[in-house]
Design an enzyme around this catalytic site. Structure first.
Site, PDB file in Angstrom:
ATOM      1  N   GLU A  93       9.653  -6.074  -0.206  1.00 32.05           N
ATOM      2  CA  GLU A  93       8.330  -6.193   0.417  1.00 32.05           C
ATOM      3  C   GLU A  93       7.684  -7.467  -0.096  1.00 32.05           C
ATOM      4  O   GLU A  93       7.844  -7.835  -1.267  1.00 32.05           O
ATOM      5  CB  GLU A  93       7.448  -4.995   0.057  1.00 32.05           C
ATOM      6  CG  GLU A  93       6.022  -5.185   0.577  1.00 32.05           C
ATOM      7  CD  GLU A  93       5.166  -3.922   0.590  1.00 32.05           C
ATOM      8  OE1 GLU A  93       5.427  -3.023  -0.217  1.00 32.05           O
ATOM      9  OE2 GLU A  93       4.235  -3.871   1.410  1.00 32.05           O
ATOM     10  N   CYS A 120       3.451  -1.229   2.647  1.00 33.76           N
ATOM     11  CA  CYS A 120       2.131  -1.304   3.286  1.00 33.76           C
ATOM     12  C   CYS A 120       1.978  -2.520   4.194  1.00 33.76           C
ATOM     13  O   CYS A 120       1.169  -2.477   5.124  1.00 33.76           O
ATOM     14  CB  CYS A 120       1.051  -1.307   2.217  1.00 33.76           C
ATOM     15  SG  CYS A 120       0.866   0.281   1.405  1.00 33.76           S
ATOM     16  N   ASN A 140       5.491   3.808   7.696  1.00 32.29           N
ATOM     17  CA  ASN A 140       5.664   3.801   6.242  1.00 32.29           C
ATOM     18  C   ASN A 140       4.586   4.686   5.632  1.00 32.29           C
ATOM     19  O   ASN A 140       3.406   4.460   5.864  1.00 32.29           O
ATOM     20  CB  ASN A 140       5.497   2.377   5.693  1.00 32.29           C
ATOM     21  CG  ASN A 140       5.424   2.360   4.173  1.00 32.29           C
ATOM     22  OD1 ASN A 140       6.389   2.697   3.495  1.00 32.29           O
ATOM     23  ND2 ASN A 140       4.268   1.977   3.633  1.00 32.29           N
ATOM     24  N   GLU A 141       4.979   5.683   4.914  1.00 32.75           N
ATOM     25  CA  GLU A 141       4.023   6.568   4.208  1.00 32.75           C
ATOM     26  C   GLU A 141       2.937   7.097   5.137  1.00 32.75           C
ATOM     27  O   GLU A 141       1.772   7.143   4.763  1.00 32.75           O
ATOM     28  CB  GLU A 141       3.363   5.832   3.038  1.00 32.75           C
ATOM     29  CG  GLU A 141       4.298   5.528   1.911  1.00 32.75           C
ATOM     30  CD  GLU A 141       3.595   5.005   0.660  1.00 32.75           C
ATOM     31  OE1 GLU A 141       2.423   4.609   0.755  1.00 32.75           O
ATOM     32  OE2 GLU A 141       4.235   4.989  -0.398  1.00 32.75           O
TER      33      GLU A 141
HETATM   34  O1  AHR Z   1       5.717  -0.607  -3.336  1.00 34.92           O
HETATM   35  C1  AHR Z   1       4.348  -0.825  -3.271  1.00 34.92           C
HETATM   36  C2  AHR Z   1       3.655   0.029  -2.231  1.00 34.92           C
HETATM   37  O2  AHR Z   1       3.723   1.367  -2.578  1.00 34.92           O
HETATM   38  C3  AHR Z   1       4.272   0.001  -0.866  1.00 34.92           C
HETATM   39  O3  AHR Z   1       3.825  -1.059  -0.121  1.00 34.92           O
HETATM   40  C4  AHR Z   1       3.827   1.276  -0.260  1.00 34.92           C
HETATM   41  O4  AHR Z   1       4.731   1.788   0.679  1.00 34.92           O
HETATM   42  C5  AHR Z   1       3.617   2.187  -1.436  1.00 34.92           C
HETATM   43  O5  AHR Z   1       2.393   2.785  -1.413  1.00 34.92           O
END
Ligand code: AHR
Length: 654
Positions: free
Chosen positions: A46, A239, A372-373
């Site tokens: 990321e 994120c 994601n999440e």
């Molecule tokens: O890894 C850091 C963050 O943690 C990521 O962006 C997110 O998916 C999680 O909350």
């Protein structure tokens, strides 16, 4: 008082007895168990902690296109007469450029200085750097342009001069040889002759990049990733997939095609934490989806892209956005088009773009994560809308859904059944928890449903307190937990630590697997845990027991075993979290009469240290795995697992 004294004596005696006692483990090698996915251990990339721009992506100029939102000169200091313009530049999706106006009377001259990332540009003596710029002479006169490196003490550190001719935009390039090694250089671009010149997309790259690609990656960081031999590569977040709002979500289509025309985007991590305020954190998308697929291919990893499902980051607390259901189609099209970009023929609409970028062969993408999440009452409905269009067209693509941001709780408990009902192939679980949680959860997957939807442990890391550190304590807890993941390889198909990269001078989130500055890199202790699992993953699970029970924390011992039928090895992993050394015997039960037996020697690796120890740029080798060989006598191997150690034993089978 008396009782405490007795307890202390007993504690000491029992403790030393425990130290002397031999712990007997049995590995049942009579038949191989569940298959271990060949891509089980991977990486999750990321753009957080300046992991892409300023990190893996080797570009040295910050805001090369003058398109940081509302701050087109961020990263630059202009002198003389410099104007920002957005009319008639060469790149419609990055419209800003600079006009340099110089006169003999102007004693300062005219130009602008770029500050690089995290306090400068890392430059090495005798190394070559490719300077490129798009330019045109506004007055039609030929103009001389000098691009010069300035070191941290304001001394010249190498330069190149170019002649800008003609009123048309053209690309110019030259090579600067570094005169010094300095992590904090700047780049001064100066108009040397009187007149007017326009400049756009000012770029400086080391010529030496990973695989010598022009739009390349920092070779030391890319090599460290390759050295993990990752089976899978999840990207681009996290994120940043979701964005601070829907407008700033990661849109993969903006990240492909000519780098100059990939529109700059705000980075989700620029002002997330008040104490970690980085208004200069943007995504150039120079490391875009093509480059991600290419890197995955370089590493031999399966690409696993994550795309927005129409939700902005739900951590935005009241500011999160969800696209209305009747406007979701463009998001679904992004998913369908991505599959075509990755896997379609070179004559298909999106496959052609891939081919034009230099990769006519498909990337053979197998996985796609949607969201994601995500959590809440709507996610599964949105996911279903994606699946309804993806499944009939691309039945072989494995779809990854989410279980929210936590490892348990109301949302987690609601999401899992929803994911199963939708028949997603994998559910992405995330856990950033204490080392104790990781130890307590070594049996987490022992009772998971073994049929249907599988687990992708897509983000995890042990977070120590009070400081979150990449200490040996965190690494040891992760190693212990992973024995349980390995034992349950039929449930957990993929696992990736998070986050992957962090710049020591510009991070937002810790701990992280690999740290770097503008010139150096350090592999955390946690990196070696990942590497040991990746290198020793085997092909099939073997039951490993003590007194008929799995070894998952009793007396602070954790263990698992696999067979590697290709290498003809049995691999045993033992984590001893106790402070004392342990004598352990491992009996390998093989089928009678089959003639398979352990060879007389085995290779072993041990990772051990003080719980507080970390690898740092100053002490990069504080904790490293040690390799050695051991003698094997018959079917039973006797080993000593040091106090607080992670051990891997590779036993060749004859
Ligand atoms: O890894 C850091 C963050 O943690 C990521 O962006 C997110 O998916 C999680 O909350």
């Amino acid at each position: 008082m008396k009782n405490i004294f007795l307890l202390l004596i007993c504690g000491t005696i029992c403790h030393s007895l425990a130290a002397q006692q031999t712990i007997e483990l049995t590995v049942d090698a009579r038949k191989t168990g569940a298959t271990i996915q060949p891509d089980m251990y991977g990486i999750f990339f990321e753009d957080i902690n300046f992991g892409a721009d300023g990190g893996l992506y080797a570009e040295l100029v910050k805001n090369r296109s003058f398109d940081f939102t509302n701050t087109p000169l961020m990263g630059w200091s202009a002198y003389g007469r410099v104007e920002i313009r957005n009319d008639g530049g060469p790149f419609d999706r990055n419209p800003h450029y600079v006009r340099l106006i110089s006169e003999w009377a102007l004693l300062t001259g005219t130009g602008l200085i770029n500050e690089g990332f995290a306090g400068g540009m890392g430059i090495r003596k005798e190394e070559n750097y490719r300077f490129t710029v798009y330019a045109r002479s506004v007055d039609g006169v030929s103009h001389r342009l000098r691009a010069e490196l300035i070191d941290s003490r304001n001394n010249p550190a190498g330069y190149v001069e170019l002649e800008v001719t003609g009123k048309e935009w053209k690309k110019y390039h030259g090579v600067i040889t570094g005169k010094t090694t300095d992590a904090h250089c700047r780049l001064n671009v100066k108009l040397l002759t009187p007149g007017i010149t326009d400049l756009e997309h000012i770029s400086l790259f080391p010529i030496k990049t990973w695989k010598d690609r022009e739009n390349g990656m920092r070779p030391d960081i890319a090599q460290a990733l390759a050295d993990l031999k990752p089976g899978v590569m999840r990207f681009p977040g996290g994120c940043i997939v979701e964005g601070n709002n829907l407008a700033t979500r990661y849109q993969w289509k903006n990240s492909v095609g000519a780098v100059e025309n990939r529109p700059v985007n705000e980075n989700r991590w620029n002002y997330e934490f008040k104490h970690k305020f980085f208004p200069d954190y943007f995504q150039s998308y120079g490391l875009g989806f093509f480059e991600f697929f290419q890197l995955a291919e370089d590493f031999g990893a399966e690409p696993l892209p994550v795309i927005s499902c129409g939700f902005s980051c739900q951590f935005q607390k009241g500011r999160e956005q969800i696209v209305p259901m009747d406007s979701l189609q463009p998001y679904i099209d992004d998913a369908l088009d991505l599959i075509e970009f990755a896997n379609g023929s070179a004559t298909s609409k999106w496959g052609r773009i891939r081919a034009e970028m230099g990769h006519p062969e498909p990337f053979n993408m197998k996985y796609l994560a949607i969201g994601n999440e995500q959590w809440g009452p709507l996610y599964h409905i949105y996911l279903e809308a994606f699946m309804k269009q993806i499944r009939p067209k691309y039945p072989n693509i494995k779809i990854v859904g989410t279980s929210g941001p936590s490892a348990s709780g109301e949302e987690f408990d609601r999401l899992w059944p929803q994911m199963k009902a939708l028949k997603v192939d994998m559910v992405d679980e995330h856990y950033y928890m204490s080392p104790q949680w990781f130890l307590d959860n070594a049996k987490r997957y022992d009772n998971y449903d073994r049929k249907g939807t599988k687990v992708f442990a897509g983000e995890y890391a042990a977070h120590t307190k009070p400081e979150k550190k990449n200490s040996f304590e965190s690494a040891l807890a992760e190693a212990a937990f992973l024995t349980g993941v390995e034992r349950n390889a039929d449930v957990v198909h993929l696992a990736t630590y998070a986050p992957l990269l962090a710049h020591v001078d510009a991070w937002q989130w810790n701990p992280d697997l690999i740290w770097f500055d503008n010139l150096r890199i350090v592999l955390s202790v946690n990196y070696f845990v990942q590497q040991l699992y990746s290198y020793n993953k085997g092909t099939h699970v073997l039951p490993l027991t003590r007194n008929g029970q799995v070894v998952a924390g009793e007396e602070q011992l954790y263990a698992s075993a696999v067979a590697d039928v290709l290498k003809k090895q049995i691999i045993v992993k033992i984590v001893n979290t106790a402070a004392t050394d342990r004598n352990i015997s491992i009996r390998i039960d093989t089928a009678a009469g089959k003639g398979v037996k352990p060879s007389a020697q085995m290779e072993a690796t041990t990772l051990t240290g003080d719980l507080q120890q970390e690898n740092t740029l100053e002490q990069p080798e504080a904790v490293r795995p040690q390799n050695y060989t051991l003698t094997v006598n018959g079917q039973t191997l006797t080993v000593q697992a040091k106090g607080q150690s992670f051990n891997v034993y590779r036993i060749p089978m004859l």
